[in-house]
Design a protein around this motif. Structure first.
Motif, PDB file in Angstrom:
ATOM      1  N   ASN A  17       3.165 -23.382  20.398  1.00  0.00           N
ATOM      2  CA  ASN A  17       1.897 -22.710  20.685  1.00  0.00           C
ATOM      3  C   ASN A  17       1.501 -22.873  22.149  1.00  0.00           C
ATOM      4  OD1 ASN A  17       1.502 -21.711  18.100  1.00  0.00           O
ATOM      5  ND2 ASN A  17       0.384 -23.525  17.405  1.00  0.00           N
ATOM      6  N   THR A  18       1.679 -24.094  22.666  1.00  0.00           N
ATOM      7  CA  THR A  18       1.329 -24.359  24.066  1.00  0.00           C
ATOM      8  C   THR A  18       2.177 -23.521  25.008  1.00  0.00           C
ATOM      9  OG1 THR A  18       0.672 -26.629  23.552  1.00  0.00           O
ATOM     10  CG2 THR A  18       1.152 -26.121  25.858  1.00  0.00           C
ATOM     11  N   ASN A  19       3.474 -23.500  24.770  1.00  0.00           N
ATOM     12  CA  ASN A  19       4.371 -22.753  25.646  1.00  0.00           C
ATOM     13  C   ASN A  19       4.207 -21.252  25.488  1.00  0.00           C
ATOM     14  OD1 ASN A  19       6.547 -24.518  27.194  1.00  0.00           O
ATOM     15  ND2 ASN A  19       6.021 -25.563  25.304  1.00  0.00           N
ATOM     16  N   ARG A  20       3.889 -20.814  24.280  1.00  0.00           N
ATOM     17  CA  ARG A  20       3.657 -19.388  24.061  1.00  0.00           C
ATOM     18  C   ARG A  20       2.465 -18.928  24.892  1.00  0.00           C
ATOM     19  NH1 ARG A  20       2.652 -19.435  18.919  1.00  0.00           N
ATOM     20  NH2 ARG A  20       4.828 -19.301  18.272  1.00  0.00           N
ATOM     21  N   LYS A  21       1.446 -19.761  24.932  1.00  0.00           N
ATOM     22  CA  LYS A  21       0.253 -19.426  25.700  1.00  0.00           C
ATOM     23  C   LYS A  21       0.561 -19.383  27.200  1.00  0.00           C
ATOM     24  CE  LYS A  21      -4.546 -20.864  26.415  1.00  0.00           C
ATOM     25  NZ  LYS A  21      -5.590 -21.871  26.065  1.00  0.00           N
ATOM     26  N   TYR A  24       2.634 -16.343  28.008  1.00  0.00           N
ATOM     27  CA  TYR A  24       1.793 -15.146  27.959  1.00  0.00           C
ATOM     28  C   TYR A  24       0.930 -15.050  29.219  1.00  0.00           C
ATOM     29  CZ  TYR A  24      -1.654 -11.776  26.284  1.00  0.00           C
ATOM     30  OH  TYR A  24      -2.477 -10.685  26.159  1.00  0.00           O
ATOM     31  N   GLN A  25       0.378 -16.193  29.648  1.00  0.00           N
ATOM     32  CA  GLN A  25      -0.432 -16.210  30.866  1.00  0.00           C
ATOM     33  C   GLN A  25       0.408 -15.837  32.086  1.00  0.00           C
ATOM     34  OE1 GLN A  25      -2.004 -20.191  30.844  1.00  0.00           O
ATOM     35  NE2 GLN A  25      -3.787 -19.653  29.596  1.00  0.00           N
ATOM     36  N   SER A  71      -6.844 -12.851  35.598  1.00  0.00           N
ATOM     37  CA  SER A  71      -5.908 -13.893  36.031  1.00  0.00           C
ATOM     38  C   SER A  71      -6.174 -14.352  37.457  1.00  0.00           C
ATOM     39  CB  SER A  71      -4.468 -13.386  35.922  1.00  0.00           C
ATOM     40  OG  SER A  71      -4.121 -13.105  34.589  1.00  0.00           O
TER      41      SER A  71
END
Length: 239
Positions: A17-21, A24-25, A71
């Protein structure tokens, strides 16, 4: 044993979940950056540089500011990301081309002529980049009817690792073509002072952090006096 397996599974899911976020960022930042380039979503400002003796405008620093996005809510956020990305050369080239194009349009309106200096911010790594083809800048200047003698390459190098022996040769190559050199943010760090010594620039721009509240801080006054003394002895103008 079953409990350990559950804990490991939970940690693994959190890791995903952390890496997916983060991925995505990163994807969003990259897309927003490319969108700025594709659609030229940059505002260009011409900051006048005045002579304290005469009050005349001797030149303009060309500043390009991107449209703020989710961003990149600030200009610093945008350029900090560019500096850490693989797009440094692409963005610098785009900004240089855009700056000269818009300056050419502004020159026609103001009728400043060839006595006006054009200050362009450029990262030292870009000058040394093999993709930075010889003659590209000269062709661009000719296209916009700007003499290289008008152009001041404004260099900032706050990070360690610059090879000064190679960089001095590179800068001299540009000087031979008529360009002038300015060291930006002088006094902001060890490297900026080293750059003064090695490059012997035509212009020194003192960092605003050194000027802020200078009337209250004797140490800042002493350092600025040293820079001014260096400039006077080396025939360098201070901005």
């Amino acid at each position: 044993m079953k409990t350990n397996l559950v804990h490991k599974s939970i940690h693994f899911i959190r890791f995903l979940n952390t890496n997916r976020k983060l991925l995505y960022q990163e994807f969003n930042k990259n897309e927003e950056l490319l969108n700025v380039i594709r659609k030229s979503r940059m505002q260009t400002f011409f900051q006048p540089i005045l002579s304290l003796n005469s009050g005349d405008t001797i030149g303009y620093e060309i500043l390009n500011r991107p449209e703020f996005t989710k961003s990149f809510p600030t200009t610093d956020a945008f350029y900090d990301y560019v500096g850490e990305s693989k797009h440094v050369f692409m963005v610098e080239s785009f900004i240089r081309n855009l700056a000269l194009k818009r300056y050419h349009e502004q020159v026609k309106q103001l009728d400043e002529g060839e006595d006006c200096f054009v200050f362009l911010n450029i990262h030292p790594q870009v000058l040394a980049d093999p993709n930075y083809q010889a003659g590209t800048t000269m062709n661009l200047l000719a296209k916009h009817n700007i003499s290289p003698k008008q152009v001041v390459l404004e260099l900032t190098e706050k990070k360690a690792g610059i090879n000064y022996s190679q960089f001095v040769k590179l800068v001299e190559h540009y000087r031979e073509q008529g360009f002038r050199i300015a060291v930006d943010d002088a006094g902001s760090g060890y490297n900026s002072l080293q750059t003064l010594l090695y490059l012997n620039p035509e212009f020194i721009k003192i960092d605003k952090s050194l000027i802020r509240n200078i009337e209250k801080i004797p140490e800042k006054q002493h350092l600025v006096e040293l820079i001014l003394d260096f400039a006077n002895k080396s025939a360098t103008k201070v901005i």
